[in-house]
Design a protein around this motif. Structure first.
Motif, PDB file in Angstrom:
ATOM      1  N   ALA A 130       0.830  -1.206   0.000  1.00  0.00           N
ATOM      2  CA  ALA A 130       0.000   0.000   0.000  1.00  0.00           C
ATOM      3  C   ALA A 130       0.869   1.263   0.000  1.00  0.00           C
ATOM      4  O   ALA A 130       0.595   2.219  -0.741  1.00  0.00           O
ATOM      5  N   THR A 131       1.922   1.270   0.819  1.00  0.00           N
ATOM      6  CA  THR A 131       2.816   2.437   0.869  1.00  0.00           C
ATOM      7  C   THR A 131       3.512   2.644  -0.466  1.00  0.00           C
ATOM      8  O   THR A 131       3.613   3.767  -0.970  1.00  0.00           O
ATOM      9  N   THR A 132       3.988   1.562  -1.080  1.00  0.00           N
ATOM     10  CA  THR A 132       4.647   1.650  -2.386  1.00  0.00           C
ATOM     11  C   THR A 132       3.694   2.188  -3.445  1.00  0.00           C
ATOM     12  O   THR A 132       4.071   3.031  -4.273  1.00  0.00           O
ATOM     13  N   ALA A 133       2.451   1.712  -3.415  1.00  0.00           N
ATOM     14  CA  ALA A 133       1.456   2.158  -4.399  1.00  0.00           C
ATOM     15  C   ALA A 133       1.160   3.645  -4.247  1.00  0.00           C
ATOM     16  O   ALA A 133       1.081   4.380  -5.241  1.00  0.00           O
ATOM     17  N   VAL A 134       1.001   4.101  -3.019  1.00  0.00           N
ATOM     18  CA  VAL A 134       0.685   5.517  -2.774  1.00  0.00           C
ATOM     19  C   VAL A 134       1.841   6.417  -3.219  1.00  0.00           C
ATOM     20  O   VAL A 134       1.631   7.444  -3.876  1.00  0.00           O
ATOM     21  N   ILE A 135       3.067   6.037  -2.865  1.00  0.00           N
ATOM     22  CA  ILE A 135       4.230   6.833  -3.258  1.00  0.00           C
ATOM     23  C   ILE A 135       4.368   6.867  -4.781  1.00  0.00           C
ATOM     24  O   ILE A 135       4.597   7.926  -5.379  1.00  0.00           O
ATOM     25  N   SER A 136       4.214   5.718  -5.434  1.00  0.00           N
ATOM     26  CA  SER A 136       4.335   5.652  -6.890  1.00  0.00           C
ATOM     27  C   SER A 136       3.271   6.513  -7.568  1.00  0.00           C
ATOM     28  O   SER A 136       3.562   7.253  -8.516  1.00  0.00           O
ATOM     29  N   TYR A 137       2.032   6.425  -7.083  1.00  0.00           N
ATOM     30  CA  TYR A 137       0.940   7.212  -7.658  1.00  0.00           C
ATOM     31  C   TYR A 137       1.211   8.700  -7.498  1.00  0.00           C
ATOM     32  O   TYR A 137       0.942   9.499  -8.420  1.00  0.00           O
ATOM     33  N   ARG A 181      10.461  -0.335 -10.496  1.00  0.00           N
ATOM     34  CA  ARG A 181      11.348  -0.188 -11.652  1.00  0.00           C
ATOM     35  C   ARG A 181      10.578  -0.335 -12.958  1.00  0.00           C
ATOM     36  O   ARG A 181      10.915   0.298 -13.960  1.00  0.00           O
ATOM     37  N   TRP A 182       9.526  -1.160 -12.966  1.00  0.00           N
ATOM     38  CA  TRP A 182       8.697  -1.290 -14.160  1.00  0.00           C
ATOM     39  C   TRP A 182       7.951   0.017 -14.455  1.00  0.00           C
ATOM     40  O   TRP A 182       7.823   0.443 -15.602  1.00  0.00           O
ATOM     41  N   LEU A 183       7.499   0.684 -13.381  1.00  0.00           N
ATOM     42  CA  LEU A 183       6.810   1.965 -13.544  1.00  0.00           C
ATOM     43  C   LEU A 183       7.774   3.091 -13.892  1.00  0.00           C
ATOM     44  O   LEU A 183       7.458   3.985 -14.686  1.00  0.00           O
ATOM     45  N   PHE A 184       8.958   3.056 -13.254  1.00  0.00           N
ATOM     46  CA  PHE A 184       9.956   4.111 -13.441  1.00  0.00           C
ATOM     47  C   PHE A 184      11.260   3.466 -13.906  1.00  0.00           C
ATOM     48  O   PHE A 184      12.083   3.061 -13.078  1.00  0.00           O
ATOM     49  N   ALA A 233      17.015   3.271  -9.878  1.00  0.00           N
ATOM     50  CA  ALA A 233      18.336   2.608  -9.860  1.00  0.00           C
ATOM     51  C   ALA A 233      18.712   2.077  -8.484  1.00  0.00           C
ATOM     52  O   ALA A 233      19.886   2.105  -8.104  1.00  0.00           O
ATOM     53  N   PHE A 234      17.717   1.580  -7.741  1.00  0.00           N
ATOM     54  CA  PHE A 234      18.026   1.148  -6.380  1.00  0.00           C
ATOM     55  C   PHE A 234      17.766  -0.340  -6.147  1.00  0.00           C
ATOM     56  O   PHE A 234      17.629  -0.771  -5.002  1.00  0.00           O
ATOM     57  N   MET A 235      17.735  -1.125  -7.223  1.00  0.00           N
ATOM     58  CA  MET A 235      17.587  -2.568  -7.044  1.00  0.00           C
ATOM     59  C   MET A 235      18.778  -3.159  -6.295  1.00  0.00           C
ATOM     60  O   MET A 235      18.667  -4.214  -5.666  1.00  0.00           O
ATOM     61  N   TRP A 236      19.903  -2.469  -6.348  1.00  0.00           N
ATOM     62  CA  TRP A 236      21.094  -2.964  -5.651  1.00  0.00           C
ATOM     63  C   TRP A 236      20.871  -3.067  -4.147  1.00  0.00           C
ATOM     64  O   TRP A 236      21.554  -3.843  -3.469  1.00  0.00           O
ATOM     65  N   LEU A 237      19.910  -2.283  -3.627  1.00  0.00           N
ATOM     66  CA  LEU A 237      19.621  -2.366  -2.190  1.00  0.00           C
ATOM     67  C   LEU A 237      19.179  -3.770  -1.793  1.00  0.00           C
ATOM     68  O   LEU A 237      19.557  -4.286  -0.739  1.00  0.00           O
ATOM     69  N   VAL A 238      18.356  -4.384  -2.645  1.00  0.00           N
ATOM     70  CA  VAL A 238      17.861  -5.736  -2.362  1.00  0.00           C
ATOM     71  C   VAL A 238      19.020  -6.723  -2.400  1.00  0.00           C
ATOM     72  O   VAL A 238      19.136  -7.605  -1.528  1.00  0.00           O
ATOM     73  N   GLU A 239      19.883  -6.599  -3.399  1.00  0.00           N
ATOM     74  CA  GLU A 239      21.023  -7.510  -3.505  1.00  0.00           C
ATOM     75  C   GLU A 239      21.944  -7.373  -2.298  1.00  0.00           C
ATOM     76  O   GLU A 239      22.463  -8.370  -1.775  1.00  0.00           O
ATOM     77  N   GLU A 240      22.152  -6.125  -1.851  1.00  0.00           N
ATOM     78  CA  GLU A 240      22.976  -5.903  -0.664  1.00  0.00           C
ATOM     79  C   GLU A 240      22.338  -6.530   0.574  1.00  0.00           C
ATOM     80  O   GLU A 240      23.019  -7.144   1.400  1.00  0.00           O
TER      81      GLU A 240
END
Length: 436
Positions: free
Chosen positions: A43-50, A200-203, A207-214
């Protein structure tokens, strides 16, 4: 038939009642349910993206109105992200703290808002702490400690620290992992990965997918306190010649993957100027020692402490001397640099001296380089601890410089994004390359 129908609600009532009794006894926190945590994050991700998708529809790019609106969107999005981290706790707070330290990558609205997570980490109850210690060490608190302070010295995203006294009188710090973090961490990282892929699909420029890998790579290391203990002993051995550095000794007989018992160390946080003033600690001296300590980690050993926020770096006056000491805590995460990354560190030789570039009026130095590392094979100088004393540097036609005899010398004084005096640094760097 009627009798059978009557039995159905009776059975349902019994099941519901027994389930409620079970959940009450387990003291289930709905924040622990994966569905709740995922729903909140989604929900938080959706609101921020919108918000980002729609806020700029009727505003011309590059205008004052555009930049003012963008700052407002950043601010409310950062606040939503902070609230999510505080609600989901654990891994979310850890990642939020990491984002709050990315001053060189994220807008100021995000970093200033998320920095508060360093002081808003959740606390486990004393009952939970006792349970973890019982599970890990197999004994009750009175059997292990003569005294155990129920009020934590500090609480972090993954654990909290309590002061205790052993039966032989030694004072120790006991770091105890929050009971639910181990179980939730892998699920939380998966949730973050799914949601960030959606962002990332929306935007496409995200460039922060590296956070997940870290997080995937580092979280298991940080949740293993035995790994932290081994890291602390390793860095203590490597930097044993730095008499000002204190790394708490580990009590291995009272340490496991979820409990770490170590020597208790007191001091003020490295950013607490009032503490340093009260205890007559020189701020510039601390800065120089920190520069020397981290320079050796990077350029000499290639083994670098990766979580140097103020809560993990304490300063104090030595107990048996008047020397200013630095206490380095939380050794859960280290980065081992490759030889190419650390510039073949075995060739770098530390040298402490003073290399001065005069200012235009010659009344005070524009830049003082306190610590440098000399490459013994390539004749290069790498500056490690510098401070600029003037905001506008006009370099004279000549300067008295240390380290003469190195025609290919290079001075690295900071990156543009992180150094407020980047232009001065570049000017000094260029000048020194020409004249050394």
């Amino acid at each position: 038939m009627a009798l059978r129908l009557l039995k159905v609600p009776t059975l349902a009532t019994a099941v519901f009642a027994s389930s409620g009794f079970y959940l009450f006894n387990r003291r289930l926190d709905f924040n622990d349910l994966s569905l709740i945590r995922f729903g909140r994050a989604a929900a938080t991700t959706a609101v921020i993206s919108y918000d980002y998708l729609t806020a700029f529809k009727y505003v011309e790019y590059g205008t004052e109105e555009y930049w003012a609106l963008k700052s407002k969107v950043h601010q409310r999005s950062a606040e939503r992200l902070r609230d999510l981290c505080c609600s989901n706790r654990g891994t979310f707070i850890k990642v939020g703290q990491h984002l709050g330290a990315l001053d060189y990558l994220l807008p100021e609205e995000y970093t200033s808002t998320l920095k508060v997570l360093h002081s808003q980490a959740p606390q486990s109850s004393m009952e939970e702490i006792e349970q973890v210690i019982r599970e890990e060490l197999g004994k009750e608190l009175p059997e292990l400690f003569a005294f155990f302070d129920e009020t934590p010295q500090g609480a972090a995203s993954l654990a909290q620290v309590h002061k205790a006294v052993l039966h032989d009188g030694r004072t120790v710090a006991v770091k105890v992992q929050h009971p639910k973090v181990q179980r939730q961490s892998s699920k939380d990282i998966l949730v973050m990965e799914v949601l960030l892929r959606g962002v990332r699909w929306l935007f496409p420029d995200f460039a922060f997918m590296w956070l997940v890998e870290e997080a995937k790579k580092n979280m298991p290391l940080e949740l293993d306190f035995l790994n932290e203990g081994h890291n602390s002993e390793m860095i203590s051995k490597k930097l044993s010649h730095l008499t000002f550095l204190k790394v708490p000794a580990i009590h291995w007989d009272l340490s496991t993957k979820r409990v770490l018992t170590m020597e208790f160390a007191e001091g003020g946080q490295v950013n607490d100027r009032e503490y340093m003033k009260e205890h007559d600690i020189n701020v510039n001296e601390i800065s120089e020692k920190l520069g020397k300590m981290y320079s050796e980690m990077i350029f000499i050993h290639g083994f670098v402490h990766c979580d140097p926020h103020p809560g993990n770096v304490l300063v104090r006056k030595g107990q048996n001397s008047n020397q200013t000491e630095i206490v380095l805590l939380d050794h859960g995460l280290y980065q081992t640099l490759s030889k190419s990354t650390s510039q073949k560190t075995h060739n770098w030789e530390p040298r402490t001296t003073e290399c001065t570039v005069p200012s235009a009026n010659w009344t005070q130095p524009a830049c003082t380089l306190k610590t440098a590392f000399i490459n013994k094979t390539k004749h290069m100088i790498r500056g490690c601890s510098c401070r600029l004393r003037m905001t506008n540097v006009q370099l004279p036609s000549a300067a008295q410089l240390a380290f003469r005899g190195f025609p290919q010398s290079q001075i690295h004084l900071g990156r543009k994004k992180t150094n407020p005096y980047a232009s001065e640094c570049l000017a000094i760097q260029s000048y020194m390359r020409q004249h050394i």
